[in-house]
Design an enzyme around this catalytic site. Structure first.
Site, PDB file in Angstrom:
ATOM      1  N   SER A  65      -3.914  -7.185 -16.662  1.00 54.10           N
ATOM      2  CA  SER A  65      -4.369  -7.949 -17.832  1.00 54.10           C
ATOM      3  C   SER A  65      -3.668  -7.570 -19.143  1.00 54.10           C
ATOM      4  CB  SER A  65      -5.887  -7.842 -17.988  1.00 54.10           C
ATOM      5  OG  SER A  65      -6.306  -6.502 -18.152  1.00 54.10           O
ATOM      6  N   ARG A  91      -2.455 -23.986 -16.777  1.00 50.75           N
ATOM      7  CA  ARG A  91      -3.330 -24.277 -17.905  1.00 50.75           C
ATOM      8  C   ARG A  91      -3.338 -23.206 -18.981  1.00 50.75           C
ATOM      9  NH1 ARG A  91      -8.421 -26.636 -14.356  1.00 50.75           N
ATOM     10  NH2 ARG A  91      -7.251 -28.281 -13.299  1.00 50.75           N
ATOM     11  N   GLN A  97       5.105 -31.611 -26.229  1.00 52.98           N
ATOM     12  CA  GLN A  97       6.034 -32.479 -25.514  1.00 52.98           C
ATOM     13  C   GLN A  97       6.459 -33.668 -26.363  1.00 52.98           C
ATOM     14  OE1 GLN A  97       4.656 -33.696 -21.657  1.00 52.98           O
ATOM     15  NE2 GLN A  97       6.603 -34.614 -21.086  1.00 52.98           N
ATOM     16  N   GLN A 100       6.387 -40.280 -26.076  1.00 52.62           N
ATOM     17  CA  GLN A 100       6.951 -41.601 -25.763  1.00 52.62           C
ATOM     18  C   GLN A 100       6.363 -42.671 -26.677  1.00 52.62           C
ATOM     19  OE1 GLN A 100       6.207 -42.089 -21.529  1.00 52.62           O
ATOM     20  NE2 GLN A 100       8.249 -41.333 -21.032  1.00 52.62           N
ATOM     21  N   ARG A 186       6.186 -21.519  -8.338  1.00 48.49           N
ATOM     22  CA  ARG A 186       7.266 -22.490  -8.521  1.00 48.49           C
ATOM     23  C   ARG A 186       8.652 -21.999  -8.100  1.00 48.49           C
ATOM     24  NH1 ARG A 186       4.372 -27.169  -8.799  1.00 48.49           N
ATOM     25  NH2 ARG A 186       2.736 -27.008 -10.390  1.00 48.49           N
TER      26      ARG A 186
END
Length: 242
Positions: A65, A91, A97, A100, A186
């Site tokens: 931690s 999260r 970001q 658009q 990932r």
């Protein structure tokens, strides 16, 4: 509307990262106040190698931690909306970001999946469709503007035709603990190819910045010494748990 590739820049990270992690760990086990120790750490009175050794030993015990006190901020471009939809599922992070709604998508760049790019007829059909999308976006925007919806109001409706292949840009901040979890998920061969490539680029940057934390980071099999995905999903790089 060209095909583009991902680019990652490390904008910033918590200064004196190793010493800060060392101080946080020490406070957990030290009777004194690490605020008094901090000037000594900054002055180099505690050898960096000794700090790194102490941090490594505590991390190996499973106490992780305190590494949350150090964070990294990345600027990322040349990634698809398909990737960013996956990215924001992590999260415990902060995201900014490209919109658009406020950015005109009339001539959007796009991400070309490698397997499509290697097959001439697949690439031709893919790029033809994206040309059609671009044309539809421009037509819709013009029609909307003619009918009183201008600027962001036209963009926010016309964007509904944009594909997941549309290129996006995003700023991401994650702390060390979140990054390690991100890399475990990932960097795995089971991850989608685009986000795996992004994760590997991010991992290279943080390893250079704070090697004591990230030298052992990567796909979860690298930490465990076996593949937890089971025989059906294993890439074969490590033996399965069975």
């Amino acid at each position: 509307m060209p095909a583009v590739e991902s680019r990652v820049e490390l904008l910033a990270h918590t200064p004196e990262a190793l010493s800060l992690i060392f101080a946080a760990f020490r406070q957990c086990y030290h009777k004194g106040f690490v605020g008094d120790m901090w000037p000594k750490l900054l002055a180099g009175e505690v050898d960096k190698d000794k700090q790194a050794e102490f941090v490594c030993n505590v991390l190996e015990s499973g106490h992780t931690s305190p590494i949350e006190h150090v964070s990294f901020t990345f600027a990322i471009e040349g990634v698809s909306r398909a990737l960013t939809h996956q990215l924001v599922r992590h999260r415990i992070a902060s995201y900014s970001q490209q919109s658009q709604r406020y950015v005109d998508g009339s001539n959007f760049d796009y991400i070309l999946p490698p397997h499509i790019g290697r097959i001439p007829e697949a690439r031709e059909r893919f790029e033809k469709f994206l040309d059609e999308v671009g044309s539809a976006y421009r037509d819709l925007k013009a029609i909307l503007e003619e009918n009183g919806r201008r600027g962001p109001k036209a963009n926010e409706d016309a964007r509904f035709v944009l594909p997941q292949a549309a290129e996006s840009k995003i700023v991401v901040s994650m702390n060390c603990r979140t990054l390690i979890n991100f890399f475990e998920q990932r960097c795995c061969m089971r991850a989608q190819w685009e986000i795996r490539g992004l994760a590997m680029k991010m991992l290279a940057l943080v390893r250079e910045a704070v090697p004591v934390i990230f030298d052992a980071a990567g796909a979860k099999c690298e930490r465990l010494g076996y593949c937890p995905e089971g025989e059906k999903f294993s890439c074969g790089r490590y033996p399965t748990r069975d």
